[in-house]
Scaffold this active site. Sequence first.
Site, PDB file in Angstrom:
ATOM      1  N   LYS A  75       0.879  -1.176   0.000  1.00 22.80           N
ATOM      2  CA  LYS A  75       0.000   0.000   0.000  1.00 22.80           C
ATOM      3  C   LYS A  75       0.909   1.217   0.000  1.00 22.80           C
ATOM      4  O   LYS A  75       1.435   1.626   1.038  1.00 22.80           O
ATOM      5  CB  LYS A  75      -0.915   0.018   1.226  1.00 22.80           C
ATOM      6  CG  LYS A  75      -1.906   1.175   1.201  1.00 22.80           C
ATOM      7  CD  LYS A  75      -2.823   1.139   2.392  1.00 22.80           C
ATOM      8  CE  LYS A  75      -3.986   2.102   2.263  1.00 22.80           C
ATOM      9  NZ  LYS A  75      -3.655   3.463   1.905  1.00 22.80           N
ATOM     10  N   ARG A 108      -8.292  10.539  -6.965  1.00 23.21           N
ATOM     11  CA  ARG A 108      -9.202   9.668  -6.223  1.00 23.21           C
ATOM     12  C   ARG A 108     -10.592  10.300  -6.116  1.00 23.21           C
ATOM     13  O   ARG A 108     -11.600   9.626  -6.164  1.00 23.21           O
ATOM     14  CB  ARG A 108      -8.642   9.450  -4.822  1.00 23.21           C
ATOM     15  CG  ARG A 108      -9.498   8.556  -3.976  1.00 23.21           C
ATOM     16  CD  ARG A 108      -9.076   8.673  -2.530  1.00 23.21           C
ATOM     17  NE  ARG A 108      -9.851   7.830  -1.663  1.00 23.21           N
ATOM     18  CZ  ARG A 108     -11.112   8.033  -1.359  1.00 23.21           C
ATOM     19  NH1 ARG A 108     -11.760   9.053  -1.869  1.00 23.21           N
ATOM     20  NH2 ARG A 108     -11.747   7.204  -0.549  1.00 23.21           N
ATOM     21  N   PHE A 127      -1.653  -0.803 -10.502  1.00 20.59           N
ATOM     22  CA  PHE A 127      -2.233  -1.927  -9.787  1.00 20.59           C
ATOM     23  C   PHE A 127      -3.536  -2.450 -10.384  1.00 20.59           C
ATOM     24  O   PHE A 127      -4.030  -3.484  -9.962  1.00 20.59           O
ATOM     25  CB  PHE A 127      -2.403  -1.632  -8.286  1.00 20.59           C
ATOM     26  CG  PHE A 127      -3.325  -0.490  -7.940  1.00 20.59           C
ATOM     27  CD1 PHE A 127      -4.696  -0.680  -7.861  1.00 20.59           C
ATOM     28  CD2 PHE A 127      -2.809   0.765  -7.673  1.00 20.59           C
ATOM     29  CE1 PHE A 127      -5.545   0.369  -7.528  1.00 20.59           C
ATOM     30  CE2 PHE A 127      -3.650   1.825  -7.334  1.00 20.59           C
ATOM     31  CZ  PHE A 127      -5.018   1.620  -7.262  1.00 20.59           C
ATOM     32  N   LYS A 163      -7.400  -3.298   3.815  1.00 16.15           N
ATOM     33  CA  LYS A 163      -6.114  -2.611   3.988  1.00 16.15           C
ATOM     34  C   LYS A 163      -5.632  -2.822   5.416  1.00 16.15           C
ATOM     35  O   LYS A 163      -6.418  -2.783   6.363  1.00 16.15           O
ATOM     36  CB  LYS A 163      -6.215  -1.126   3.649  1.00 16.15           C
ATOM     37  CG  LYS A 163      -7.256  -0.360   4.421  1.00 16.15           C
ATOM     38  CD  LYS A 163      -7.298   1.090   3.967  1.00 16.15           C
ATOM     39  CE  LYS A 163      -8.482   1.816   4.574  1.00 16.15           C
ATOM     40  NZ  LYS A 163      -8.620   3.192   4.170  1.00 16.15           N
TER      41      LYS A 163
HETATM   42  P1  ATP Z   1      -6.523   5.745   2.861  1.00 18.81           P
HETATM   43  O1  ATP Z   1      -7.050   6.844   3.719  1.00 18.81           O
HETATM   44  O2  ATP Z   1      -6.096   4.531   3.623  1.00 18.81           O
HETATM   45  O3  ATP Z   1      -5.544   6.176   1.815  1.00 18.81           O
HETATM   46  P2  ATP Z   1      -8.757   5.716   1.017  1.00 18.81           P
HETATM   47  O4  ATP Z   1     -10.078   6.012   1.652  1.00 18.81           O
HETATM   48  O5  ATP Z   1      -8.148   6.755   0.153  1.00 18.81           O
HETATM   49  O6  ATP Z   1      -7.767   5.182   2.126  1.00 18.81           O
HETATM   50  P3  ATP Z   1      -8.968   2.942   0.508  1.00 18.81           P
HETATM   51  O7  ATP Z   1      -9.518   2.120  -0.584  1.00 18.81           O
HETATM   52  O8  ATP Z   1      -9.604   2.772   1.814  1.00 18.81           O
HETATM   53  O9  ATP Z   1      -8.938   4.455   0.083  1.00 18.81           O
HETATM   54  O10 ATP Z   1      -7.425   2.621   0.619  1.00 18.81           O
HETATM   55  C1  ATP Z   1      -6.727   2.415  -0.552  1.00 18.81           C
HETATM   56  C2  ATP Z   1      -5.932   3.655  -0.951  1.00 18.81           C
HETATM   57  O11 ATP Z   1      -4.574   3.329  -0.876  1.00 18.81           O
HETATM   58  C3  ATP Z   1      -6.234   3.983  -2.378  1.00 18.81           C
HETATM   59  O12 ATP Z   1      -7.159   5.036  -2.496  1.00 18.81           O
HETATM   60  C4  ATP Z   1      -4.870   4.304  -2.986  1.00 18.81           C
HETATM   61  O13 ATP Z   1      -4.650   5.695  -3.013  1.00 18.81           O
HETATM   62  C5  ATP Z   1      -3.869   3.734  -2.032  1.00 18.81           C
HETATM   63  N1  ATP Z   1      -3.125   2.563  -2.531  1.00 18.81           N
HETATM   64  C6  ATP Z   1      -1.808   2.357  -2.356  1.00 18.81           C
HETATM   65  N2  ATP Z   1      -1.426   1.185  -2.834  1.00 18.81           N
HETATM   66  C7  ATP Z   1      -2.532   0.589  -3.353  1.00 18.81           C
HETATM   67  C8  ATP Z   1      -2.774  -0.665  -3.967  1.00 18.81           C
HETATM   68  N3  ATP Z   1      -1.805  -1.561  -4.119  1.00 18.81           N
HETATM   69  N4  ATP Z   1      -4.040  -0.941  -4.362  1.00 18.81           N
HETATM   70  C9  ATP Z   1      -5.029  -0.054  -4.181  1.00 18.81           C
HETATM   71  N5  ATP Z   1      -4.863   1.143  -3.584  1.00 18.81           N
HETATM   72  C10 ATP Z   1      -3.625   1.472  -3.165  1.00 18.81           C
END
Ligand code: ATP
Length: 589
Positions: free
Chosen positions: A252, A272, A342, A423
């Site tokens: 991640k 995002r 990814f 995650k």
């Molecule tokens: P966070 O606050 O943890 O970044 P989020 O709400 O933006 O979370 P989540 O789907 O909960 O989104 O967590 C995945 C986030 O992590 C993605 O939005 C992306 O930006 C990031 N990320 C990093 N590596 C990866 C990966 N291998 N696959 C998907 N997302 C990834």
Amino acid sequence: MEYSILAEVFQKMESTTKRLELTQFLVELFEKTPHEVVSKIVYLIQGKLRPDFEGIELGVAEKLAMKAISKSSGIAIKKIQEAYTKDGDMGHAAAVILEQKTQTTFLMESITVERVYETLFKIAKLEGSGSQDMKIKYISSLLNDASPLEASFILKILLGTLRLGIAENTVMDALAITYSGDKQNRKLLQNAYNVSSDLGKVAETIAVEGIEGIKKFKISLFNPIRPMLADRVKSEKEVIEKMGNEFAIEYKLDGERVQIHIAGERIELFSRSLEKISDYYPDITEKMPKIIQADDAILEAEIVAINENTGDFLPFQELMHRRRKYKIEKAVTEYPITVNFFDVLYCNGKDCTELNYNERRRKLESIVKQNEFAKFIPMTIAKNENDIEEFFENSINAGSEGLMLKMLDKPYQAGSRGSHWLKLKREYRNELGDSLDLVVVGGFFGKGRRTGSYGTLLLSTYDENTDTFPSICKVGTGFTDDSLDQLYQILNPKTTIKKNPRINSEMEADVWFEPELVIEVVASEITLSPIHKVAKDEIRKGTGLALRFPKFTGKIRLEKTAEDASTDEEVISLYKGQNKAVRDKNLIQ
Ligand code: ATP
């Protein structure tokens, strides 16, 4: 279509917060709407002209609006200013003023939705010298022909202060009822919205083609797809419980998520929160055509800042240097990046979201040509806790935040947060205090060193059920002089005279902000609170939840919208988990 129909519905909607009533008003509105206008109506009720990702902003300032009201009514600006200060709502103040209009217009043309929309569109497109005068001319020409009620809602849209209290879900409920007679069809509309991020387009499709059109709705290039999101887990054990005995794990990375749309020469990048970010990353748009070996494609990747000498990943904050309009070329050389792929959502004219993880990863590997700049996110297949533990250590050593865990046999579910992706972050493991992404809704003026900035901020979660922002804490620690300064610059333009009705807070802040900015906060504990509103009545009657000893981590989450902030459900689950952890610890001792 007469604009008065829309203005009257707006007025009725402003007088209620009940979701069923709001839905009913929308149904009545759609029933009176010709098919060719429905998309425009859907944008206007959200205070927009086009879907967010097109970045069309009205950008009309209060001063300019006052000049236009003055031009149209013949009333001095000073008087308009007085009425506005007293009322706090420019639209309403204008309606009162226009009631006493001294200039009579003889040729009152009735105004249509089409005319209002087109004029607003022209205003949004104006730029450069002379544009201010042109804007005043356009606005006052509309106001000349508008009734006071119509004028008030034209101004609210122009100033971005239209607050009807409707979320996208309510609009979709109303569309499903009007055009298919069945509210249950909302789910199909939601799917169409998830792959297009364009509610106007979804509305037009169901109005013209009926529910069959929605069933056939397809992904289109350059219409961003709402991202699939992950649930958080706290331990390797929890991963195994939820994922079974074989799944993919990926690093991640701590960067910015990007959706890359490419077709021939054309390339567009979306963040995002589905904002167009192509201008911040000219290096990506320039290099991708050689890297992506397909006629057209939609790919997902994490952009990460790197140390050019060592190749190490740098924290997300470094990417903020790219968020600038000018001298971007300099930032490109000073803050180098890599693009770490990814997922693939579309390729050579075909939707890939229906494919399972394994198939998508294979396709991704077949079309992306890796090099120093473009890579695949490190991935392995895990079968047990040890595999996760080992990969977790490696990922942290490489500078990532933790792991993403993905089920092998599942498709890409646009726009949903669920357990097909999990995650596991370093900070989640065995900790009471977790990081939360919270919306800044209010500010308190600083004293001493903090004079001239907001020394303390009032923060809220997002409550999906009511589409509101309930308060959770005040935060005054974790700020550096730089971050206070930066937050002031961002927040100052977001101040409002009256509290936005979507903010649910008993506390009185010195200033209220539009609920837009999201920041990351850690805390030592979640406690019951008689003042704060998160999860009110959920755990105990008359009581909400609050953060104890909250601290700003330094992360301003510009890539998140207020609706992406941590939800009440997440806080409740952290609260329950924390109490369980305390119980377990006491048992062990
Ligand atoms: P966070 O606050 O943890 O970044 P989020 O709400 O933006 O979370 P989540 O789907 O909960 O989104 O967590 C995945 C986030 O992590 C993605 O939005 C992306 O930006 C990031 N990320 C990093 N590596 C990866 C990966 N291998 N696959 C998907 N997302 C990834």
